[in-house]
Design an enzyme around this catalytic site. Structure first.
Site, PDB file in Angstrom:
ATOM      1  N   MET A  95       4.008   2.858 -11.140  1.00  0.00           N
ATOM      2  CA  MET A  95       2.834   3.612 -11.573  1.00  0.00           C
ATOM      3  C   MET A  95       2.677   3.618 -13.099  1.00  0.00           C
ATOM      4  O   MET A  95       2.601   4.687 -13.720  1.00  0.00           O
ATOM      5  CB  MET A  95       2.886   5.032 -11.010  1.00  0.00           C
ATOM      6  CG  MET A  95       2.761   5.044  -9.494  1.00  0.00           C
ATOM      7  SD  MET A  95       1.435   3.971  -8.893  1.00  0.00           S
ATOM      8  CE  MET A  95       0.989   4.757  -7.388  1.00  0.00           C
ATOM      9  N   ASN A 112       0.845  -7.641  -7.879  1.00  0.00           N
ATOM     10  CA  ASN A 112       0.739  -6.208  -7.601  1.00  0.00           C
ATOM     11  C   ASN A 112       0.161  -6.017  -6.210  1.00  0.00           C
ATOM     12  O   ASN A 112      -0.594  -6.857  -5.719  1.00  0.00           O
ATOM     13  CB  ASN A 112      -0.181  -5.542  -8.633  1.00  0.00           C
ATOM     14  CG  ASN A 112      -0.293  -4.041  -8.405  1.00  0.00           C
ATOM     15  OD1 ASN A 112       0.707  -3.357  -8.135  1.00  0.00           O
ATOM     16  ND2 ASN A 112      -1.499  -3.507  -8.486  1.00  0.00           N
ATOM     17  N   HIS A 114      -2.122  -3.254  -3.974  1.00  0.00           N
ATOM     18  CA  HIS A 114      -3.002  -2.095  -4.149  1.00  0.00           C
ATOM     19  C   HIS A 114      -3.531  -1.671  -2.774  1.00  0.00           C
ATOM     20  O   HIS A 114      -3.959  -2.519  -1.994  1.00  0.00           O
ATOM     21  CB  HIS A 114      -4.164  -2.450  -5.086  1.00  0.00           C
ATOM     22  CG  HIS A 114      -5.062  -1.285  -5.334  1.00  0.00           C
ATOM     23  ND1 HIS A 114      -4.683  -0.227  -6.143  1.00  0.00           N
ATOM     24  CD2 HIS A 114      -6.282  -0.980  -4.846  1.00  0.00           C
ATOM     25  CE1 HIS A 114      -5.662   0.668  -6.141  1.00  0.00           C
ATOM     26  NE2 HIS A 114      -6.639   0.240  -5.371  1.00  0.00           N
TER      27      HIS A 114
HETATM   28  C1  GAR Z   1       1.840   1.686  -2.002  1.00  0.00           C
HETATM   29  O1  GAR Z   1       0.920   2.193  -1.079  1.00  0.00           O
HETATM   30  C2  GAR Z   1       1.132   0.831  -3.030  1.00  0.00           C
HETATM   31  O2  GAR Z   1       0.070   0.086  -2.507  1.00  0.00           O
HETATM   32  C3  GAR Z   1       0.635   1.878  -3.983  1.00  0.00           C
HETATM   33  O3  GAR Z   1       1.704   2.787  -4.083  1.00  0.00           O
HETATM   34  C4  GAR Z   1       2.437   2.799  -2.861  1.00  0.00           C
HETATM   35  C5  GAR Z   1       3.879   2.571  -3.186  1.00  0.00           C
HETATM   36  O4  GAR Z   1       4.665   2.730  -2.042  1.00  0.00           O
HETATM   37  N1  GAR Z   1       0.287   1.316  -5.260  1.00  0.00           N
HETATM   38  C6  GAR Z   1      -0.753   1.732  -5.972  1.00  0.00           C
HETATM   39  O5  GAR Z   1      -1.474   2.643  -5.627  1.00  0.00           O
HETATM   40  C7  GAR Z   1      -0.964   0.975  -7.265  1.00  0.00           C
HETATM   41  N2  GAR Z   1      -2.284   1.222  -7.782  1.00  0.00           N
HETATM   42  P1  GAR Z   1       6.124   2.150  -1.965  1.00  0.00           P
HETATM   43  O6  GAR Z   1       6.880   2.689  -3.199  1.00  0.00           O
HETATM   44  O7  GAR Z   1       6.687   2.701  -0.690  1.00  0.00           O
HETATM   45  O8  GAR Z   1       6.042   0.645  -1.972  1.00  0.00           O
END
Ligand code: GAR
Length: 205
Positions: A95, A112, A114
C-alpha cells in the site's frame, strides 16, 4: 532464472498464491525476497513458512511516493539478486505508491494486482467503489506499474458478477479468489518471456 521480489503490507494472500505456484514447479522463477513496509504484516510469517527470505523496510509516516524510501527497498532487492536486468518485482497488496525513479529503474519489471477491472475504480477501496457505483460486474487486473496510480499496461483481467446483496466484504472475497488465479498466471507469462508490449497494449503468446 529470474529472481523474484515481492512487496507486501499485510495479509499476503496473493504473495502466497505466487509462492505456492512456484513451489509446485508451475512457475520457473526464484522467490528471492519478500519485503514488507510494516513489521506486523502477517504475510511475513507465511513467506517464512515457505522458506522464503523476508525483510522489513519500515516506511516513513509521510504518505506518497518517496525515492529516498524506495532507494532502501531497491538496495534490499538488489542485494538479493532482484536487479533491473534479472529481476521481477511484484506488488502484492503493497500500500505505497512507488516513485518515478524506482519505476524507471525497474522499467517493465514491476507488476501489480488491483481488485477492479481497470481503468474503472483505481486507488483505494476499489470493491466499495464498484458497489457504490452500481456496476454489475467487477473483478481484478494484473498490470505493469507505470508512473500513474493503477494506470500501467494491462496483462490479465478476471471478471466477477456483483450480486444484489453483495457487501464490500463478500465482493472482495470473490474477487480475491480470482486474484489468486491470475497473479501467478501473469508472473508465469512474464518469466517465460511471453509478454510483449506495444504502447499501452500487451500481447501475450
Ligand atoms: C488484494 O485484494 C489486492 O488486490 C489489493 O489489496 C489486497 C491485498 O491482499 N490491492 C490494492 O488494492 C492495490 N490498489 P493480500 O495481502 O492478501 O494479497
Amino acid at each position: 532464472m529470474i529472481n523474484l521480489g515481492i512487496l507486501i503490507s499485510g495479509r499476503g494472500s496473493n504473495m502466497e498464491a505466487i509462492i505456492k505456484a512456484v513451489r509446485l514447479r508451475k512457475i520457473p522463477v526464484r522467490p528471492a525476497i519478500v519485503i514488507s513496509n510494516k513489521p506486523e504484516a502477517s504475510g511475513l510469517k507465511i513467506a517464512q513458512k515457505y522458506g522464503v527470505k523476508t525483510a522489513v523496510v519500515e516506511s516513513p509516516p509521510v504518505k506518497g511516493a518517496s525515492w529516498e524510501y524506495d532507494v532502501r527497498i531497491t538496495k534490499v532487492l538488489e542485494d538479493n539478486g532482484v536487479t533491473s536486468k534479472n529481476g521481477l518485482v511484484c506488488l502484492a497488496g503493497f500500500m505505497r505508491i512507488m516513485s518515478p525513479e524506482f519505476i524507471s529503474h525497474y522499467k517493465r519489471r514491476i507488476l501489480n494486482i488491483h481488485p477492479a477491472i481497470l481503468p474503472a475504480f483505481p486507488g483505494l477501496h476499489a470493491q466499495r467503489q464498484a458497489i457504490e457505483y452500481g456496476v454489475k460486474y467487477s473483478g481484478c487486473t494484473v498490470h505493469f506499474v507505470d508512473e500513474g496510480v493503477d494506470t500501467g499496461p494491462i496483462i490479465l483481467q478476471a471478471v466477477v458478477r456483483v450480486k444484489n446483496d453483495d457487501t464490500e466484504e463478500s465482493l472482495s472475497k470473490r474477487i480475491l479468489k480470482e486474484e489468486h488465479k491470475i497473479y501467478p498466471e501473469a508472473v508465469k507469462l512474464f518469466v517465460e518471456g511471453r509478454i510483449r508490449t506495444d504502447g499501452r497494449r500487451t500481447l501475450t503468446r
